[in-house]
Write a protein that holds these residues in place. Structure first.
Motif, PDB file in Angstrom:
ATOM      1  N   GLN A   1       0.845  -1.185   0.000  1.00  0.00           N
ATOM      2  CA  GLN A   1       0.000   0.000   0.000  1.00  0.00           C
ATOM      3  C   GLN A   1       0.885   1.240   0.000  1.00  0.00           C
ATOM      4  O   GLN A   1       2.004   1.228   0.503  1.00  0.00           O
ATOM      5  CB  GLN A   1      -0.922   0.001   1.216  1.00  0.00           C
ATOM      6  CG  GLN A   1      -1.878  -1.187   1.258  1.00  0.00           C
ATOM      7  CD  GLN A   1      -2.795  -1.270   0.050  1.00  0.00           C
ATOM      8  OE1 GLN A   1      -3.160  -0.261  -0.554  1.00  0.00           O
ATOM      9  NE2 GLN A   1      -3.174  -2.489  -0.326  1.00  0.00           N
TER      10      GLN A   1
ATOM     11  N   GLN B   1      -7.975  11.621   0.329  1.00  0.00           N
ATOM     12  CA  GLN B   1      -6.549  11.613   0.639  1.00  0.00           C
ATOM     13  C   GLN B   1      -6.019  10.181   0.704  1.00  0.00           C
ATOM     14  O   GLN B   1      -6.680   9.281   1.217  1.00  0.00           O
ATOM     15  CB  GLN B   1      -6.295  12.300   1.989  1.00  0.00           C
ATOM     16  CG  GLN B   1      -6.904  13.692   2.100  1.00  0.00           C
ATOM     17  CD  GLN B   1      -6.314  14.660   1.098  1.00  0.00           C
ATOM     18  OE1 GLN B   1      -5.098  14.857   1.057  1.00  0.00           O
ATOM     19  NE2 GLN B   1      -7.170  15.267   0.289  1.00  0.00           N
ATOM     20  N   LEU B   2      -4.808   9.999   0.159  1.00  0.00           N
ATOM     21  CA  LEU B   2      -4.093   8.735   0.280  1.00  0.00           C
ATOM     22  C   LEU B   2      -2.786   8.982   1.004  1.00  0.00           C
ATOM     23  O   LEU B   2      -2.169  10.034   0.831  1.00  0.00           O
ATOM     24  CB  LEU B   2      -3.800   8.135  -1.099  1.00  0.00           C
ATOM     25  CG  LEU B   2      -4.903   7.300  -1.741  1.00  0.00           C
ATOM     26  CD1 LEU B   2      -4.550   6.987  -3.179  1.00  0.00           C
ATOM     27  CD2 LEU B   2      -5.105   6.002  -0.959  1.00  0.00           C
TER      28      LEU B   2
ATOM     29  N   GLY C   1       2.178   8.188  -2.960  1.00  0.00           N
ATOM     30  CA  GLY C   1       1.242   7.980  -4.035  1.00  0.00           C
ATOM     31  C   GLY C   1       1.323   9.129  -4.993  1.00  0.00           C
ATOM     32  O   GLY C   1       2.120  10.044  -4.830  1.00  0.00           O
TER      33      GLY C   1
ATOM     34  N   THR D   1      -9.618  10.396   4.432  1.00  0.00           N
ATOM     35  CA  THR D   1      -8.376   9.671   4.146  1.00  0.00           C
ATOM     36  C   THR D   1      -8.676   8.184   4.022  1.00  0.00           C
ATOM     37  O   THR D   1      -9.345   7.599   4.875  1.00  0.00           O
ATOM     38  CB  THR D   1      -7.335   9.895   5.251  1.00  0.00           C
ATOM     39  OG1 THR D   1      -7.014  11.287   5.302  1.00  0.00           O
ATOM     40  CG2 THR D   1      -6.068   9.097   4.981  1.00  0.00           C
TER      41      THR D   1
ATOM     42  N   THR E   1      -6.315   2.371   1.598  1.00  0.00           N
ATOM     43  CA  THR E   1      -5.875   1.677   0.391  1.00  0.00           C
ATOM     44  C   THR E   1      -6.474   2.363  -0.829  1.00  0.00           C
ATOM     45  O   THR E   1      -7.420   3.159  -0.719  1.00  0.00           O
ATOM     46  CB  THR E   1      -6.300   0.203   0.399  1.00  0.00           C
ATOM     47  OG1 THR E   1      -7.727   0.128   0.270  1.00  0.00           O
ATOM     48  CG2 THR E   1      -5.864  -0.494   1.682  1.00  0.00           C
ATOM     49  N   PHE E   2      -5.941   2.019  -1.991  1.00  0.00           N
ATOM     50  CA  PHE E   2      -6.444   2.618  -3.219  1.00  0.00           C
ATOM     51  C   PHE E   2      -7.891   2.185  -3.491  1.00  0.00           C
ATOM     52  O   PHE E   2      -8.725   3.002  -3.900  1.00  0.00           O
ATOM     53  CB  PHE E   2      -5.543   2.222  -4.386  1.00  0.00           C
ATOM     54  CG  PHE E   2      -5.839   2.966  -5.653  1.00  0.00           C
ATOM     55  CD1 PHE E   2      -5.522   4.308  -5.781  1.00  0.00           C
ATOM     56  CD2 PHE E   2      -6.444   2.325  -6.720  1.00  0.00           C
ATOM     57  CE1 PHE E   2      -5.808   5.001  -6.953  1.00  0.00           C
ATOM     58  CE2 PHE E   2      -6.726   3.004  -7.897  1.00  0.00           C
ATOM     59  CZ  PHE E   2      -6.409   4.350  -8.007  1.00  0.00           C
TER      60      PHE E   2
ATOM     61  N   ALA F   1     -10.116   4.144  -1.423  1.00  0.00           N
ATOM     62  CA  ALA F   1     -10.258   5.511  -1.933  1.00  0.00           C
ATOM     63  C   ALA F   1     -11.302   5.567  -3.040  1.00  0.00           C
ATOM     64  O   ALA F   1     -12.154   6.474  -3.077  1.00  0.00           O
ATOM     65  CB  ALA F   1      -8.908   6.023  -2.437  1.00  0.00           C
TER      66      ALA F   1
ATOM     67  N   LEU G   1     -10.754  11.874  -6.724  1.00  0.00           N
ATOM     68  CA  LEU G   1      -9.392  11.365  -6.549  1.00  0.00           C
ATOM     69  C   LEU G   1      -8.606  11.517  -7.845  1.00  0.00           C
ATOM     70  O   LEU G   1      -8.980  10.940  -8.866  1.00  0.00           O
ATOM     71  CB  LEU G   1      -9.436   9.887  -6.146  1.00  0.00           C
ATOM     72  CG  LEU G   1      -8.080   9.203  -5.932  1.00  0.00           C
ATOM     73  CD1 LEU G   1      -7.391   9.754  -4.681  1.00  0.00           C
ATOM     74  CD2 LEU G   1      -8.271   7.691  -5.817  1.00  0.00           C
TER      75      LEU G   1
END
Length: 292
Positions: A129, A195-196, A200, A218, A221-222, A225, A236
């Motif tokens: 991640q 937010q990630l 990233g 936030t 993980t993708f 998101a 995103l």
């Protein structure tokens, strides 16, 4: 402190008990061996050898020094050899990680070419991640990663750019932006951005002074998101590959027409650029250039 050449001369003479043979073994002159031993004896303060016209013998102090110094010096030499092997050798194991499905596909191709060139090196591929990528690299859990560039950290080295792709904005399928053919970087100020964790892809910078809205939630993980995007909790910024690898009925992908391309490449700790890492990076460049 005694120097390396003094240790080597002492241990060689303690074994050979002959200045001529010791000089041949060390590829130096007999006079150089005598000079080195005299210097070492001055440092110790007592004779280490008894010299006569017929023979050379260790004194009691010399015998004790050989007994204690020999194993310690052998351990130092072994440690140095292992360090050199780690830095220059290509056999062994290489731990490689990735942060997206598209990166995984490219990594598989690079690994195949690398194994053809260096069959004695095993490559282990692991997914990470975004928030764990840099900690894994710093701890040595992995050797290098295929991710977005630049790493933006002074202790990390960036390899050459392997892939460039357009940037897109992932928005809820019922969002007004979903009906547009493109959006601009300035439009990002009008939406909350999910937010990630680092590391990233960073959102493109806006060209104007527009005031951004409050940041969105936030995600860990993708996939999380994108789920938040589909639930209407924000937008995103992503790379164009996301539309292909992460197609979802609740998410639309809209090109950002004035954003610079997103760049992908290998990153690794700057102080651990081993022969294996360099060979893998070379294989990656050759693969994308069509020379594999």
């Amino acid at each position: 402190m005694i120097e390396r050449h003094e240790v080597e001369a002492f241990l060689a003479l303690a074994e050979e008990l002959h200045f001529g043979r010791t000089a041949e073994r060390l590829h130096v002159s007999t006079a150089r061996v005598s000079q080195t031993i005299r210097k070492l004896e001055r440092t110790v303060g007592v004779p280490l050898f008894r010299r006569t016209s017929r023979r050379v013998e260790l004194t009691a102090t010399g015998a004790q020094l050989r007994e204690e110094l020999g194993p310690a010096w052998a351990g130092v030499c072994t440690a140095l050899e292992r360090a050199v092997e780690a830095g220059r050798g290509v056999a062994g194991t290489l731990q490689v990680t990735f942060v997206s499905a598209a990166a995984a596909q490219l990594l598989v191709g690079v690994t195949k070419l690398f194994r053809e060139r260096i069959p004695d090196c095993e490559v282990r591929i692991r997914e990470v991640q975004a928030g764990q990528l840099l900690p894994w690299l710093r701890s040595g859990e992995v050797d290098l990663a295929l991710s977005t560039l630049p790493a933006g950290e002074p202790d990390m080295a960036d390899g050459p750019v392997l892939v460039r792709e357009a940037r897109m904005l992932a928005v809820p399928a019922d969002h007004p932006f979903a009906r547009r053919s493109t959006v601009s970087a300035d439009d990002l100020a009008r939406v909350r951005l999910v937010q990630l964790p680092d590391h990233g892809a960073e959102p493109p910078r806006r060209s104007g002074p527009a005031t951004p809205t409050a940041p969105g939630p936030t995600a860990g993980t993708f996939q999380e998101a994108l789920t938040l995007v589909g639930a209407g909790q924000g937008a995103l910024p992503v790379g164009a590959h996301t539309r292909r690898y992460y197609a979802r009925p609740d998410v639309a992908y809209v090109p950002i027409d004035d954003a610079p391309p997103l760049e992908w490449g290998l990153i690794w700790p700057a102080d651990r650029c081993t022969a294996r890492v360099r060979a893998f990076a070379d294989a990656a460049v050759d693969l994308v250039d069509g020379h594999g």
